[in-house]
Design a protein around this motif. Structure first.
Motif, PDB file in Angstrom:
ATOM      1  N   ILE A  79     137.731  18.574   4.930  1.00 23.95           N
ATOM      2  CA  ILE A  79     137.517  17.972   6.475  1.00 23.95           C
ATOM      3  C   ILE A  79     138.682  17.296   6.808  1.00 23.95           C
ATOM      4  CG2 ILE A  79     136.390  15.882   7.052  1.00 23.95           C
ATOM      5  CD1 ILE A  79     135.209  15.759   3.924  1.00 23.95           C
ATOM      6  N   MET A  80     139.534  17.076   6.616  1.00 25.10           N
ATOM      7  CA  MET A  80     140.862  16.695   7.154  1.00 25.10           C
ATOM      8  C   MET A  80     141.678  17.439   7.625  1.00 25.10           C
ATOM      9  SD  MET A  80     139.814  14.150   8.323  1.00 25.10           S
ATOM     10  CE  MET A  80     141.083  12.953   9.355  1.00 25.10           C
ATOM     11  N   LEU A  81     142.572  17.574   8.728  1.00 22.90           N
ATOM     12  CA  LEU A  81     143.916  18.782   9.138  1.00 22.90           C
ATOM     13  C   LEU A  81     144.837  18.035   9.725  1.00 22.90           C
ATOM     14  CD1 LEU A  81     144.830  22.087   9.544  1.00 22.90           C
ATOM     15  CD2 LEU A  81     143.583  21.591  11.905  1.00 22.90           C
ATOM     16  N   GLN A 119     129.553  20.203 -11.224  1.00 19.75           N
ATOM     17  CA  GLN A 119     129.577  20.704  -9.840  1.00 19.75           C
ATOM     18  C   GLN A 119     129.214  20.679  -8.429  1.00 19.75           C
ATOM     19  OE1 GLN A 119     126.013  23.107 -10.903  1.00 19.75           O
ATOM     20  NE2 GLN A 119     125.488  23.008  -8.233  1.00 19.75           N
ATOM     21  N   MET A 120     129.881  19.351  -8.619  1.00 19.69           N
ATOM     22  CA  MET A 120     130.765  19.311  -7.013  1.00 19.69           C
ATOM     23  C   MET A 120     131.698  20.433  -7.113  1.00 19.69           C
ATOM     24  SD  MET A 120     130.263  15.469  -6.605  1.00 19.69           S
ATOM     25  CE  MET A 120     130.555  14.324  -8.313  1.00 19.69           C
ATOM     26  N   MET A 121     132.509  20.163  -8.156  1.00 20.77           N
ATOM     27  CA  MET A 121     133.815  21.201  -8.248  1.00 20.77           C
ATOM     28  C   MET A 121     132.898  22.444  -7.591  1.00 20.77           C
ATOM     29  SD  MET A 121     136.173  20.389 -10.924  1.00 20.77           S
ATOM     30  CE  MET A 121     136.947  18.929 -11.510  1.00 20.77           C
ATOM     31  N   PHE A 133     132.838  25.735   0.294  1.00 24.92           N
ATOM     32  CA  PHE A 133     132.231  25.771   1.390  1.00 24.92           C
ATOM     33  C   PHE A 133     134.402  25.157   1.708  1.00 24.92           C
ATOM     34  CE2 PHE A 133     128.017  24.077   0.984  1.00 24.92           C
ATOM     35  CZ  PHE A 133     127.863  24.256   2.152  1.00 24.92           C
ATOM     36  N   LEU A 134     135.168  25.718   0.876  1.00 25.33           N
ATOM     37  CA  LEU A 134     135.710  25.593   1.058  1.00 25.33           C
ATOM     38  C   LEU A 134     136.619  26.414   2.447  1.00 25.33           C
ATOM     39  CD1 LEU A 134     138.763  23.627   0.635  1.00 25.33           C
ATOM     40  CD2 LEU A 134     139.205  24.582  -0.720  1.00 25.33           C
ATOM     41  N   ASN A 135     136.104  27.538   2.386  1.00 24.61           N
ATOM     42  CA  ASN A 135     136.644  28.645   3.289  1.00 24.61           C
ATOM     43  C   ASN A 135     135.702  28.329   4.445  1.00 24.61           C
ATOM     44  OD1 ASN A 135     139.065  28.699   2.641  1.00 24.61           O
ATOM     45  ND2 ASN A 135     138.636  30.012   0.095  1.00 24.61           N
ATOM     46  N   ALA A 136     134.361  28.267   4.137  1.00 21.06           N
ATOM     47  CA  ALA A 136     133.445  28.087   4.749  1.00 21.06           C
ATOM     48  C   ALA A 136     133.360  28.022   6.817  1.00 21.06           C
ATOM     49  CB  ALA A 136     132.060  27.363   4.826  1.00 21.06           C
ATOM     50  N   ASN A 137     133.428  29.428   7.778  1.00 20.53           N
ATOM     51  CA  ASN A 137     133.575  28.725   8.745  1.00 20.53           C
ATOM     52  C   ASN A 137     132.750  29.599  10.087  1.00 20.53           C
ATOM     53  OD1 ASN A 137     134.931  28.374  11.201  1.00 20.53           O
ATOM     54  ND2 ASN A 137     137.031  29.429  11.344  1.00 20.53           N
TER      55      ASN A 137
END
Length: 849
Positions: free
Chosen positions: A666-668, A716-718, A724-728
C-alpha cells in the motif's frame, strides 16, 4: 556474525500514536443499558481473560497468548456489530506482596500499585482493546467492600435440604442457626507454616514445605472460617454437563468433587460392642475380604480408647510425624507405607471375624469417615501396606488366570463369600448393602472427596472479615460498616504464634469494650470469585452489580485462561455464583458458559519460562525490535491456541517480514523520504481469479476465528497478500477487505494504512473513518466457483494431455470433449474403449482393452 536489524516499516512511528488515540477516545468502551449510544439490538458478547496477579517481574511473552487471542476475537466481534465487553483488572491481594513487605518494610499497597502500573503499561503497549474504564483492583476498598458484602450474604444463608437450594437464614426454623450457616467456624486440621505465619492450601505445599520460600509445613488443628461447598456438590457436578468447556477440565472438576456410591459399615470393637467404628467403602461386595481395619491418625475415636502406655507413646510420635505431610504425600502410591498397630481388634459384621486395628497416614480424616476396612487382595494401597507389615490377604473375587494380586477389577465372580458367592460385583454390592441395612450394621451412602472450603488465612494483605467476636460468639457487622479496611501497620511479620499479624494492631482489633474483630483475612480466592460480575457495573456504589447490567451481560460468553486454574478457581467461582443465584442476586446459575485453556509458551530451550532458568523473554524487548503487531501475530501463528510451543525470535522476524509486505503493498517511500500511497492501487474491479482468492480468504478467516484457529487464518491472509503484492493494477476493494481482515490481528498497521487509503479514496472512508470502525466483510459463495476447470486426461492411468472446460460442463459433455480432442486421436486410433471415468473438476481416465 549476524547482520544489523533493519526496520522494514515504521511501526515505531505509528504504534504509540494509535495506542494513545484508543485510550484518549475510549474507543473500546462497552455501553451498558441506559448509557448514551447503547444499541439494544446489538448482540452482547462478554469476552474475559482470567485476570492476572501483578507480580514484580512483569509480564513475559508466555503470559500474552490468551490475552492476544481474546483481543483478536473482541475486535472481530465489534466489526460484526456486536456490543463487546472485554475488561481487565488485577487479582492483587496475595502472599508475595506481603513477603516483600516483610523483607523491605515497604507497605504491600505500594508494591502492588507499582506492579499494577507496570502490567498496565505492558498491556497497553500491545494495543489490547480493553475497556479501561472498567478496570478493577481487588485491593481497592471500593471493590473489596462488595467482596465482604457477598461474604455476609453467604453468612446469612443456609442450604435447605428440602428445597435443595440456598436460602436466607431467616427461613431456618431450628434452634442453632450457626450449625447450618453457609459460612461457619470450625476447628480443622490445616497446613500451618510457622515461618510464613499462615495456613496454606494443599496446592501451596510441596514435599512438606511451602511453595513460597520452601519453609517447613506442619498439620495442626486451628479455628478457621469455612464455606459449606459440599452442600452444592451434586449441582456443581451435574451442571458441568451444560457447559461448553474442554472435557478434560470437566473431568478434573468431577475428580475433585469425587462423587462415589457405596456403603457405610459399622464394626464393633472386640469385647466393647457398644463402641463402633464406621467405615465407608465403595466396594461392600469385598467385605468378606477385609483382614484389618485402619484409622486415620486424627480419628477422634483414638482419644476414647484405653491404649497401653507404649502404644500411646508410639501413637503420639506417629501423629506428630504425619502432621508434617500433606494429604497428597500421605496418599501417594509410591511412598513407603507407615503405620502402627494399637493392639485392639474389631469384629467384621458379615462373618464375625476379629481383625486387627492399625493407625496409618494413608487414610485421611477428610475423606469418608476417616476409617477404612482394608482388603489387600483387591486394593493397591492396602496390598502395599499388608506386604510391608506381613498382614493376611484373602481373595474374594475370582482373579483371571495370569493376573496377580491385587486384583481390583469390577468383573469376576465372588468367592470365599458365603452370602454372595457366584454373583458379579454389581449384584453383590446390592445384596451386601441390603443385608447391612436389614441387620443394623450399615447403610447405603454417597460420599464426596470434596471437602468444605477453608476460607481463612493468617495474613495481613487480604480482605478482613466483616465479623466481630463477643463472649465467644461471632456476629456479622452491618452493611453500613463496610468496607472493613485493614489497619495501617509497619510490622507485617508473623507473630510467632498462631495469632495472625492483625493481632498486633491492638486499637483496630478492639471494636468495643465487649467485642473484638476477626483476626483472620480472606484468601486470595475471594476477590477472584466474583470479579467478572463487577466488570459489568464497576462504578455502582449501591450494589455489587446493578440488576439491569447483570441481566444484560449475564454470564461470560468466553473465558480464557491457563489450566493451572482448572479446578479451584473455577469451582469456587461457580459455588459463589450458585449461592448468589439461589438468593436472587444474579439471573444465571453458572458464571462461565464457554471455557478455553491456552497452551504454554516455552522458552527457546523448550523449558517453562522462569527467571531461575534465564529463559524469560520480555515483550518489551520484542516490541522495541519488531513492533507490537508482529508480537501479537506471532503469538497466534506459533500453532493451535491450546497447544504448548517453544519461543522463536526467528519466527517473530518471519511475521515481521509479512507485515512489511503488507506495508509495501500500500505504501511507497519517495526518494525524499516521505510516504505516499503506491500508484498501483486503483478502483478497477477485481478479476475473477482475484475475486475468488479474496472471498476465499474472507470465508477462511471468518471460519477460523469462529473456531479459534488463529494460525491458519494468518496463513490464509499470507496467501492473499502474496497474490496482490505484485499486482498492477491492485484493486482497491481487495486492499480494504484485506485490512479489515487483518485489523483484529495487527490493529496498529491496519489503522495506519486505512487512514492513508481513506484520505485518497472516499469509498474507503465511507466504510468507516478507521479500520476498527468499519465492518467485517462477507463472502459470496458464487465467487468461489471456478469459471473454468482443467482436466487431467489419462489413458489406462497414463497422462496423455490436459483440457480446459467450463466449470459447468456436465460429465457427459466432458467425456465427449475429451474423445473429440485432436491431441487424443493418436492415442485412441483403432482402440476399443471399455469405459471412460470422469472425476468432476479433476480428471478423466479412458480405459482401453
Amino acid at each position: 556474525m549476524s547482520t544489523p536489524f533493519i526496520k522494514r516499516y515504521p511501526f515505531a512511528d505509528f504504534e504509540p500514536r494509535w495506542q494513545e488515540h484508543w485510550l484518549r477516545t475510549k474507543a473500546f468502551h462497552a455501553k451498558n443499558p441506559g448509557e448514551s449510544g447503547f444499541d439494544p439490538k446489538a448482540k452482547k458478547r462478554y469476552v474475559l481473560d482470567m485476570f492476572p496477579y501483578p507480580s514484580g517481574e512483569g509480564l513475559h511473552v508466555g503470559h500474552l497468548v490468551g490475552y492476544t487471542a481474546t483481543d483478536i476475537l473482541s475486535r472481530y466481534y465489534r466489526l460484526r456489530g456486536e456490543n463487546v465487553l472485554h475488561p481487565m483488572g488485577w487479582d492483587a491481594f496475595g502472599l508475595p506482596a506481603e513477603q516483600y513487605a516483610i523483607k523491605t518494610g515497604q507497605h504491600p499497597r505500594v508494591t502492588t500499585e507499582k506492579n499494577i502500573s507496570r502490567f498496565r503499561k505492558q498491556l497497553q503497549l500491545l494495543g489490547f482493546s480493553y475497556d479501561w474504564e472498567r478496570e478493577i483492583n481487588t485491593t481497592n476498598p471500593a471493590y473489596f467492600r462488595w467482596t465482604q458484602w457477598i461474604f455476609l450474604q453467604l453468612y446469612h444463608a443456609w442450604y435447605n435440604p428440602s428445597t435443595q437450594r440456598i436460602e436466607p437464614i431467616s427461613t431456618y426454623v431450628g434452634r442453632h442457626p450457626n450449625s447450618v450457616r453457609l459460612a461457619y467456624v470450625a476447628n480443622t486440621p490445616v497446613n500451618w507454616c510457622p515461618e510464613l505465619g499462615t495456613v496454606l492450601a494443599n496446592e501451596e505445599v510441596v514435599n512438606g514445605k511451602s511453595e513460597v520460600g520452601g519453609f517447613p509445613v506442619e498439620r495442626r488443628p486451628m479455628r478457621q472460617w469455612m464455606f459449606r461447598i459440599t452442600a452444592l456438590a451434586d449441582r456443581l457436578l451435574s451442571d458441568l454437563d451444560g457447559l461448553n468447556w474442554p472435557e478434560s477440565i470437566k473431568q478434573l472438576q468431577r475428580n475433585w468433587i469425587g462423587r462415589s456410591e457405596g456403603a457405610e459399615v459399622r464394626f464393633s470393637l472386640q469385647n466393647q460392642p457398644d463402641k463402633k467404628i464406621t467405615v465407608y467403602t465403595t466396594r461392600p461386595d469385598t467385605l468378606y475380604g477385609a483382614t484389618y481395619l485402619v484409622l486415620a491418625p486424627e480419628h477422634p475415636l483414638l482419644e476414647e480408647l484405653n491404649l497401653s502406655p507404649s502404644v500411646q507413646k508410639a501413637l503420639e510420635k506417629y501423629r506428630s510425624d504425619s502432621q508434617t505431610k500433606s494429604d497428597l504425600e500421605r496418599t501417594d502410591l509410591a511412598k513407603k507405607k507407615t503405620g502402627i498397630p494399637i493392639e485392639l481388634a474389631c469384629i467384621n459384621p458379615i462373618n464375625g471375624e476379629a481383625i486387627p486395628i492399625w493407625v496409618a497416614d494413608y487414610v485421611l480424616m477428610s475423606y469418608g469417615t476417616g476409617a477404612i476396612m482394608a482388603v489387600p487382595a483387591h486394593d493397591e494401597r492396602d496390598y502395599e501396606f499388608a506386604r510391608a507389615f506381613h498382614l493376611p490377604m484373602r481373595s474374594v473375587i475370582q482373579t483371571p488366570q495370569g493376573v496377580s494380586l491385587p486384583f481390583h477389577g469390577t468383573h469376576g465372580e465372588l468367592i470365599n463369600s458365603p452370602l454372595i458367592n457366584g454373583l458379579e460385583p454389581p449384584e453383590a454390592k446390592i445384596t451386601i448393602t441390603q443385608w447391612l441395612e436389614g441387620n443394623g450394621h450399615g447403610r447405603r451412602s454417597i460420599q464426596y472427596k470434596l471437602r468444605d472450603w477453608l476460607f481463612s488465612r493468617q495474613r495481613y494483605w487480604g480482605e478482613p472479615f466483616p465479623i466481630i467476636w463477643e463472649k465467644g460468639e461471632h456476629r456479622a457487622l452491618s452493611e453500613s460498616k463496610l468496607p472493613v479496611e485493614p489497619p495501617e501497620m509497619e510490622d507485617f511479620k508473623p507473630t510467632g504464634t498462631a495469632e495472625p499479624p492483625l493481632a498486633k494492631a491492638k486499637d483496630w482489633v478492639r471494636y468495643s469494650d465487649q467485642a473484638t474483630r476477626e483476626l483472620n483475612t480472606m484468601p486470595q480466592w475471594a476477590g477472584s470469585c466474583w470479579y467478572y460480575l463487577r466488570y459489568c457495573d464497576p462504578n455502582n456504589r449501591v450494589a455489587f452489580v446493578g440488576k439491569e447490567a447483570e441481566n444484560y451481560w449475564k454470564n461470560v460468553d468466553l473465558y480464557v485462561g491457563g489450566t493451572e486454574h482448572a479446578v479451584l478457581h473455577l469451582l469456587y467461582a461457580r459455588f459463589w455464583h450458585k449461592a448468589l443465584f439461589d438468593l436472587g442476586h444474579v439471573c444465571t446459575p453458572e458464571p462461565f458458559q464457554r471455557l478455553v485453556n491456552q497452551g504454554m509458551i516455552l522458552g527457546p530451550d523448550g523449558q517453562k519460562m522462569s527467571k531461575s532458568r534465564g529463559n524469560v523473554i520480555s515483550p518489551d524487548d520484542v516490541i522495541a525490535q519488531y513492533g507490537a503487531d508482529a508480537l501479537r501475530m506471532f503469538e497466534m501463528f506459533m500453532g493451535p491456541l491450546e497447544h504448548s510451543k517453544p519461543w522463536s525470535m526467528t519466527g517473530v522476524e518471519g511475521i515481521y517480514r509479512f507485515l512489511a509486505r503488507v506495508w509495501r503493498l500500500i505504501m511507497l517511500e519517495t526518494p525524499e523520504g516521505t510516504l505516499q500511497l503506491t500508484s498501483n492501487i486503483t478502483e478497477e474491479p477485481m478479476t475473477a481469479s482475484q475475486r475468488r482468492i479474496v472471498h476465499a480468504t474472507i470465508k477462511k478467516v471468518t471460519s477460523d476465528l469462529e473456531n479459534l484457529s488463529f494460525n491458519t487464518a494468518i496463513s490464509q491472509m499470507m496467501i492473499c497478500v502474496n497474490t496482490f503484492l505484485n499486482a498492477n493494477p491492485c484493486p482497491l476493494e481487495a486492499v480494504h477487505v484485506l485490512l479489515r481482515l487483518l485489523s483484529p490481528f495487527a490493529p496498529h498497521l491496519a489503522e495506519e494504512l486505512w487512514v492513508h487509503l481513506a484520505a485518497i479514496f472516499p469509498s474507503v472512508k465511507a466504510l468507516g473513518a478507521l479500520a476498527s470502525e468499519s465492518s467485517w466483510p462477507t463472502w459470496n459463495e458464487e465467487y468461489l466457483l471456478f469459471e473454468e476447470v482443467t482436466y487431467i486426461v489419462q489413458v489406462n492411468g497414463k497422462l496423455r494431455t490436459r483440457i480446459t472446460l467450463a466449470a459447468t460442463t456436465s460429465q457427459e459433455d466432458v467425456e465427449k470433449a475429451v474423445l473429440a480432442d485432436p491431441s487424443m486421436q493418436t492415442h485412441l486410433l483403432n482402440q476399443a474403449i471399455e469405459k471412460v471415468i470422469v472425476v468432476p473438476g479433476r480428471l478423466v481416465n479412458i480405459v482401453i482393452l
